[in-house]
Design a protein around this motif. Structure first.
Motif: not given
Ligand SMILES: O=c1[nH]cnc2c1ncn2[C@@H]1O[C@H](CO)[C@@H](O)[C@H]1O
Length: 582
Positions: A144-147, A286-291
């Motif tokens: 359900k997570t966009e992108g 690695p970690f990614r912030s929203t968007g």
């Protein structure tokens, strides 16, 4: 008189004539008295002796009821003559203490399960974050997570590729929306490393989205069939186990999913009767912030989120009564000096930024294939010196002795863990072979974080019956039960009920007293707050009688335990007349 009775009477007469004494004769009674005294004397050396001797009447009653239920289920649920459905269906024998993956379904249907599930379990002191949580929920949230996108280093065609390909999840801003001309990741025309929307990859999988979910779960868990193949050895199962982590991390290390994941883990722990967790996690992936397509440059964002989610859970209605969570920073032990020292530097920097979140340091990964602690001495001494210079204190909580080795350099990690001042030992599976270290561990009050199901699934032992923890308990070593990697190794989710259940059903002399003492230990040895080595020792000694937060939580645990014992007596007492038990 029939012939059988006749024969028995004749045998009795013959035995008497031969002068074989009866069990009731004083000579044999005297022997038996001495024997009982010897067993009692040995029991006084157990690490749960003090706990047993100060049991409340309510807890004693609950214990008797639980023993009766355990015995009853051994005669029924775990007796193939009594109930041989499983034997018929699956062609295997059933018995108390059978291998975890074969027993799991039946265990979860037992009365003992209902009881243990609700037991206040104190603190979870040994677990790896990426190997926890509800996999079903997480993958459905990912869909359900966009992108969110998905890729593989080879086309996912055939069994070999499906089982071994390096697949990854990742947020991608500019991935083309799905169109029919795009080759499917499940076809030969797929170009390796191409990112596809996750929903496209899932819907084009054989079996559609549900098929994809099942495939994903198989990629990040050890199947029962796999765990049972003990003859293939430890490195073989570790290859599969190690391959699960980068896949899981790629899914979880995206802010929206990370938040859901943390909440889910804490909620599952609390529901399982666990009030506190010291979580190990490494910071390699690695970690990614929203968007954001680009990963974060440092770990500040990720740790900030973690702290935020823990705080939110504690403040929520659902999290009422939960004590909290802290992080044991973990480096990967097979990395070279430069990578480890860089990681240690990050650990120190983050400790300065998040002093309340980070509580310790460890090195993780398969001990046989990684560097022994003795080899890591330069890095570890550097770390201690740098910590001092930077004004932080980060105690060690080392993995050691998670091996079948005897006297090799892996087994010898136990010596270094003790000498380097570890506050607890992760696993300590081979410790029972080291009498001197056993004494030192007791003397220094080092707790063993024992993970029986993990040890079984990762093929150190073929079952709970041959696990070495009872040897340590009998020698007076303080231990706690832990679940290590519950979502990956087969327990499912984050809780410890399976590990607690197996110890209770598997070991004849543990009982509720022993099990509760293990839970109490977990509270006594949890890292609630930063303490100097001296303060730590002081608190361990004082236990529930101290003045600090530890004493308060030990008292809270004891009160919760008493209440739960009352529930056991009330709910199961009427069905189990324990008056007849001694
Ligand atoms: O039982 C264990 N012993 C040693 N390392 C482990 C165990 N379980 C998981 N990891 C390691 O922890 C890292 C994730 O933080 C992974 O690299 C995994 O190999």
């Amino acid at each position: 008189m029939n012939s059988a009775e006749d024969r028995a009477r004749k045998d009795e007469e013959w035995i008497e004539e031969e002068g074989v004494p009866s069990l009731g004769e004083p000579l044999i009674q005297k022997y038996l008295d001495g024997r009982d005294a010897l067993i009692e004397q040995e029991k006084r050396q157990r690490s749960d002796h003090a706990f047993r001797s100060t049991l409340s009447p309510m807890a004693a009653e609950a214990s008797a009821i639980i023993s009766a239920i355990r015995f009853e289920e051994q005669q029924t649920l775990w007796n193939r003559e009594y109930e041989d459905n499983l034997a018929k269906d699956e062609g295997i024998d059933i018995y108390p203490g059978m291998m975890f993956s074969l027993a799991k379904g039946r265990m979860e249907r037992s009365k003992l399960w209902q009881i243990v599930r609700k037991m206040p379990k104190g603190a979870l002191l040994h677990c790896h974050l990426g190997a926890m949580g509800d996999l079903d929920l997480l993958i459905r949230e990912a869909l359900k997570t966009e992108g969110l996108c998905f890729s593989s280093d080879v086309a996912l065609v055939g069994d070999e590729a499906g089982e071994k390909a390096n697949v990854r999840f990742q947020y991608q801003l500019d991935v083309k929306p799905p169109d029919d001309t795009q080759p499917s990741i499940w076809s030969d025309s797929y170009t390796p490393h191409t990112w596809l929307p996750l929903t496209t990859a899932a819907s084009t999988c054989g079996g559609g989205e549900e098929g994809f979910i099942n495939w994903f779960k198989a990629r990040v868990t050890i199947s029962p069939e796999h765990s049972l193949q003990h003859h293939l050895g430890i490195s073989e199962i570790w290859r599969k186990f190690t391959s699960c982590f980068p896949i899981m991390d790629s899914l979880l290390r995206y802010e929206p999913l990370y938040r859901i994941f943390i909440r889910n883990v804490l909620s599952q722990l609390h529901e399982d009767g666990i009030r506190w967790v010291d979580i190990r996690t490494d910071f390699t992936n690695p970690f990614r912030s929203t968007g954001c397509t680009e990963p974060d440059e440092d770990h500040e964002g990720m740790l900030g989120l973690l702290e935020d989610e823990i705080e939110k859970f504690n403040d929520s209605e659902e999290g009422k009564g939960f004590w909290g969570a802290r992080i044991i920073w973990s480096s990967i032990r097979r990395f070279d000096t430069r990578a480890i020292v860089e990681d240690m530097k990050n650990c120190i920097r983050m400790k300065q930024l998040f002093p309340e979140l980070i509580c310790g340091y460890d090195l993780v990964g398969q001990e046989e294939l990684g560097r022994p602690l003795a080899d890591l001495l330069p890095e570890l001494f550097w770390f201690k010196k740098r910590c001092m210079e930077e004004g932080v204190d980060i105690p060690f909580f080392f993995h050691a002795g998670e091996t079948l080795g005897t006297g090799d350099e892996v087994d010898e990690n136990l010596f270094d863990a003790v000498l380097l001042g570890t506050r607890r030992i992760g696993h300590g599976f081979s410790l029972y072979k080291h009498p001197l270290l056993v004494d030192m561990v007791k003397e220094k009050k080092i707790l063993i974080e024992s993970c029986p199901i993990s040890n079984e699934v990762l093929r150190l032992t073929s079952g709970i019956l041959s696990h070495p923890l009872p040897a340590l308990l009998a020698r007076g070593v303080p231990c706690s039960l832990c679940n290590d990697d519950p979502a990956m190794l087969g327990q499912g989710g984050s809780g410890m009920t399976h590990d607690f259940w197996q110890a209770l059903q598997g070991w004849e002399n543990l009982g509720l007293e022993g099990l509760a003492s293990l839970a109490e230990n977990s509270v006594r040895w949890a890292s609630f707050e930063d303490l100097s080595a001296r303060e730590w020792q002081g608190e361990l000694k004082e236990g529930a009688y101290g003045k600090g937060i530890r004493a308060k939580r030990m008292q809270e645990w004891a009160a919760e335990f008493e209440k739960w014992c009352g529930w056991v007596v009330e709910t199961f007492g009427p069905e189990h007349d324990v008056g007849t038990l001694d």
